[in-house]
Design a protein around this motif. Structure first.
Motif: not given
Length: 224
Positions: A100-123
Protein backbone atom coordinates in the motif's frame (compact mmCIF):
# COMPACT_ATOMS: atom_id res chain seq x y z
CA UNK A 1 -9.78 25.86 -25.18
CA UNK A 2 -6.13 25.98 -26.26
CA UNK A 3 -5.05 24.65 -22.87
CA UNK A 4 -7.65 21.88 -23.02
CA UNK A 5 -6.46 20.82 -26.49
CA UNK A 6 -2.82 20.79 -25.40
CA UNK A 7 -3.44 18.86 -22.20
CA UNK A 8 -5.64 16.28 -23.93
CA UNK A 9 -3.93 16.22 -27.34
CA UNK A 10 -2.87 12.56 -27.23
CA UNK A 11 -6.37 11.23 -26.54
CA UNK A 12 -8.01 13.66 -28.95
CA UNK A 13 -5.64 12.82 -31.82
CA UNK A 14 -6.06 9.09 -31.36
CA UNK A 15 -9.82 9.50 -31.11
CA UNK A 16 -9.87 11.50 -34.35
CA UNK A 17 -7.61 8.98 -36.09
CA UNK A 18 -9.90 6.17 -34.93
CA UNK A 19 -12.95 7.86 -36.44
CA UNK A 20 -11.13 8.62 -39.71
CA UNK A 21 -9.95 5.03 -40.07
CA UNK A 22 -13.37 3.62 -39.11
CA UNK A 23 -15.04 5.75 -41.79
CA UNK A 24 -12.40 4.61 -44.30
CA UNK A 25 -13.05 1.00 -43.35
CA UNK A 26 -16.80 1.52 -43.83
CA UNK A 27 -16.38 2.84 -47.38
CA UNK A 28 -13.74 0.28 -48.35
CA UNK A 29 -15.74 -2.57 -46.81
CA UNK A 30 -18.90 -1.41 -48.57
CA UNK A 31 -17.13 -1.37 -51.94
CA UNK A 32 -15.59 -4.80 -51.35
CA UNK A 33 -18.92 -6.26 -50.21
CA UNK A 34 -20.71 -4.98 -53.31
CA UNK A 35 -18.01 -6.37 -55.57
CA UNK A 36 -18.67 -9.78 -54.04
CA UNK A 37 -22.42 -9.28 -54.43
CA UNK A 38 -22.09 -8.46 -58.13
CA UNK A 39 -19.70 -11.36 -58.68
CA UNK A 40 -22.29 -13.67 -57.13
CA UNK A 41 -25.01 -12.28 -59.42
CA UNK A 42 -26.75 -10.36 -56.62
CA UNK A 43 -27.77 -6.73 -56.25
CA UNK A 44 -25.37 -4.31 -54.50
CA UNK A 45 -26.59 -2.76 -51.25
CA UNK A 46 -26.56 0.81 -49.94
CA UNK A 47 -23.92 2.12 -47.52
CA UNK A 48 -26.53 2.48 -44.79
CA UNK A 49 -27.60 -1.13 -45.14
CA UNK A 50 -23.97 -2.26 -45.12
CA UNK A 51 -23.24 -0.37 -41.89
CA UNK A 52 -26.03 -2.31 -40.15
CA UNK A 53 -25.01 -5.63 -41.66
CA UNK A 54 -23.43 -8.57 -39.87
CA UNK A 55 -20.51 -8.39 -42.29
CA UNK A 56 -19.49 -4.90 -41.14
CA UNK A 57 -20.20 -5.74 -37.49
CA UNK A 58 -17.96 -8.79 -37.43
CA UNK A 59 -15.12 -6.99 -39.23
CA UNK A 60 -15.12 -4.24 -36.62
CA UNK A 61 -15.65 -6.43 -33.56
CA UNK A 62 -12.98 -8.97 -34.41
CA UNK A 63 -10.35 -6.21 -34.33
CA UNK A 64 -11.69 -4.60 -31.17
CA UNK A 65 -11.67 -7.84 -29.19
CA UNK A 66 -8.05 -8.59 -30.12
CA UNK A 67 -6.97 -5.10 -29.03
CA UNK A 68 -8.70 -5.39 -25.67
CA UNK A 69 -7.25 -8.87 -25.20
CA UNK A 70 -3.79 -7.42 -25.82
CA UNK A 71 -4.22 -4.72 -23.17
CA UNK A 72 -5.93 -7.04 -20.70
CA UNK A 73 -3.08 -9.56 -20.85
CA UNK A 74 -0.43 -6.84 -20.81
CA UNK A 75 -1.93 -5.13 -17.75
CA UNK A 76 -2.22 -8.34 -15.73
CA UNK A 77 1.00 -10.07 -16.80
CA UNK A 78 3.14 -7.00 -16.12
CA UNK A 79 2.04 -7.17 -12.48
CA UNK A 80 3.97 -10.42 -12.06
CA UNK A 81 6.38 -10.71 -14.99
CA UNK A 82 9.41 -8.53 -15.78
CA UNK A 83 11.74 -8.05 -18.74
CA UNK A 84 15.26 -6.95 -17.93
CA UNK A 85 16.21 -3.80 -19.82
CA UNK A 86 12.71 -2.88 -21.01
CA UNK A 87 10.90 0.34 -20.04
CA UNK A 88 7.68 -1.63 -20.62
CA UNK A 89 8.52 -3.68 -17.51
CA UNK A 90 8.52 -2.83 -13.82
CA UNK A 91 11.88 -2.67 -12.09
CA UNK A 92 13.39 -6.02 -11.23
CA UNK A 93 12.43 -7.15 -7.74
CA UNK A 94 9.07 -5.33 -7.75
CA UNK A 95 7.04 -8.25 -9.08
CA UNK A 96 3.56 -8.56 -7.60
CA UNK A 97 0.86 -6.08 -6.55
CA UNK A 98 3.28 -4.14 -4.29
CA UNK A 99 2.56 -2.66 -0.86
CA UNK A 100 0.00 0.00 0.00
CA UNK A 101 2.89 2.36 0.69
CA UNK A 102 4.32 1.84 -2.81
CA UNK A 103 0.88 2.20 -4.38
CA UNK A 104 -0.23 5.17 -2.22
CA UNK A 105 -3.35 3.24 -1.27
CA UNK A 106 -5.43 2.99 1.89
CA UNK A 107 -3.71 4.68 4.83
CA UNK A 108 -0.92 5.85 2.50
CA UNK A 109 -3.21 7.69 0.07
CA UNK A 110 -2.55 11.40 -0.29
CA UNK A 111 -4.88 14.38 -0.60
CA UNK A 112 -4.39 14.23 -4.38
CA UNK A 113 -5.29 10.52 -4.55
CA UNK A 114 -8.68 9.47 -6.00
CA UNK A 115 -11.38 9.05 -3.36
CA UNK A 116 -11.60 5.30 -3.82
CA UNK A 117 -7.83 4.94 -3.26
CA UNK A 118 -8.48 5.83 0.40
CA UNK A 119 -10.94 2.94 0.81
CA UNK A 120 -10.31 -0.58 1.94
CA UNK A 121 -12.37 -3.73 1.52
CA UNK A 122 -14.23 -4.63 -1.65
CA UNK A 123 -14.49 -1.09 -3.05
CA UNK A 124 -10.81 -0.45 -2.55
CA UNK A 125 -9.93 -3.78 -4.15
CA UNK A 126 -12.20 -3.11 -7.13
CA UNK A 127 -10.64 0.31 -7.71
CA UNK A 128 -7.13 -1.12 -7.33
CA UNK A 129 -7.87 -3.61 -10.12
CA UNK A 130 -10.38 -1.54 -12.12
CA UNK A 131 -8.25 -1.03 -15.24
CA UNK A 132 -7.67 -4.75 -15.79
CA UNK A 133 -11.27 -5.60 -14.93
CA UNK A 134 -12.68 -3.08 -17.41
CA UNK A 135 -10.30 -4.15 -20.18
CA UNK A 136 -11.20 -7.79 -19.54
CA UNK A 137 -14.91 -6.96 -19.61
CA UNK A 138 -14.54 -5.02 -22.87
CA UNK A 139 -12.68 -7.98 -24.37
CA UNK A 140 -15.44 -10.41 -23.40
CA UNK A 141 -18.18 -8.09 -24.71
CA UNK A 142 -16.41 -7.45 -28.03
CA UNK A 143 -15.65 -11.18 -28.36
CA UNK A 144 -19.35 -11.95 -27.86
CA UNK A 145 -20.27 -9.26 -30.38
CA UNK A 146 -17.86 -10.74 -32.89
CA UNK A 147 -19.20 -14.25 -32.38
CA UNK A 148 -22.85 -13.18 -32.73
CA UNK A 149 -22.23 -10.99 -35.78
CA UNK A 150 -19.96 -13.68 -37.19
CA UNK A 151 -22.73 -16.26 -36.85
CA UNK A 152 -25.12 -14.02 -38.82
CA UNK A 153 -22.54 -13.28 -41.53
CA UNK A 154 -21.56 -16.96 -41.77
CA UNK A 155 -25.19 -18.00 -42.12
CA UNK A 156 -25.75 -15.43 -44.87
CA UNK A 157 -23.05 -17.14 -46.89
CA UNK A 158 -24.45 -20.58 -46.15
CA UNK A 159 -27.94 -19.54 -47.26
CA UNK A 160 -26.52 -18.20 -50.52
CA UNK A 161 -25.00 -21.65 -51.07
CA UNK A 162 -28.33 -23.29 -50.15
CA UNK A 163 -26.88 -24.75 -46.94
CA UNK A 164 -28.52 -25.01 -43.54
CA UNK A 165 -27.68 -22.17 -41.12
CA UNK A 166 -25.81 -23.00 -37.91
CA UNK A 167 -26.50 -21.97 -34.32
CA UNK A 168 -24.25 -19.64 -32.34
CA UNK A 169 -22.81 -22.59 -30.40
CA UNK A 170 -22.11 -24.46 -33.63
CA UNK A 171 -20.42 -21.40 -35.14
CA UNK A 172 -17.98 -21.32 -32.21
CA UNK A 173 -16.62 -24.66 -33.44
CA UNK A 174 -16.31 -23.51 -37.07
CA UNK A 175 -12.86 -22.88 -38.62
CA UNK A 176 -14.19 -19.54 -39.93
CA UNK A 177 -14.62 -18.22 -36.38
CA UNK A 178 -11.23 -19.36 -35.10
CA UNK A 179 -9.45 -18.26 -38.26
CA UNK A 180 -10.85 -14.74 -37.79
CA UNK A 181 -10.04 -14.79 -34.07
CA UNK A 182 -6.56 -16.30 -34.02
CA UNK A 183 -5.17 -14.25 -36.91
CA UNK A 184 -5.94 -11.13 -34.87
CA UNK A 185 -4.65 -12.52 -31.58
CA UNK A 186 -1.30 -13.56 -32.99
CA UNK A 187 -0.68 -10.14 -34.54
CA UNK A 188 -1.45 -8.32 -31.29
CA UNK A 189 0.74 -10.62 -29.20
CA UNK A 190 3.60 -10.24 -31.69
CA UNK A 191 3.27 -6.45 -31.51
CA UNK A 192 3.50 -6.46 -27.70
CA UNK A 193 6.46 -8.84 -27.68
CA UNK A 194 8.23 -6.69 -30.29
CA UNK A 195 7.69 -3.53 -28.23
CA UNK A 196 8.97 -5.16 -25.04
CA UNK A 197 12.13 -6.57 -26.66
CA UNK A 198 13.00 -3.75 -29.09
CA UNK A 199 12.66 -1.10 -26.37
CA UNK A 200 15.61 -2.74 -24.58
CA UNK A 201 18.03 -1.78 -27.33
CA UNK A 202 16.35 1.01 -29.30
CA UNK A 203 15.39 4.56 -28.24
CA UNK A 204 12.88 7.23 -29.19
CA UNK A 205 13.94 10.55 -27.76
CA UNK A 206 11.22 12.24 -25.71
CA UNK A 207 8.82 9.28 -25.68
CA UNK A 208 7.62 7.82 -22.36
CA UNK A 209 7.54 4.45 -24.12
CA UNK A 210 11.33 4.60 -24.50
CA UNK A 211 14.24 4.82 -22.09
CA UNK A 212 16.31 8.02 -22.12
CA UNK A 213 18.78 7.97 -25.02
CA UNK A 214 21.79 7.52 -22.74
CA UNK A 215 20.32 4.85 -20.45
CA UNK A 216 22.02 1.48 -20.22
CA UNK A 217 20.47 -1.37 -22.18
CA UNK A 218 20.10 -3.14 -18.82
CA UNK A 219 18.13 -0.30 -17.21
CA UNK A 220 14.65 -1.66 -16.44
CA UNK A 221 11.41 0.21 -15.88
CA UNK A 222 13.01 3.56 -16.74
CA UNK A 223 11.05 5.88 -19.04
CA UNK A 224 12.27 8.88 -21.02
Amino acid sequence: MRRFLRENSLGLVFGALFLIVLVGQAFAGHADYNQQQVAAGMEPISLGRYLTSASFGVDVAENWQSEYLQFFLYIWLTVWLVQKGSPESKELGKEGPESDRDQKAGAFATDASPRWAHLGGLRGSLFANSLGLVMGTLFVLSWLTQSIAGTAAFNEERLRDLQEPVTWAQYLTEPDFWNRTLQNWQSELLAVASMVILSIYLRQRGSPESKPVGSSDEATGVEG
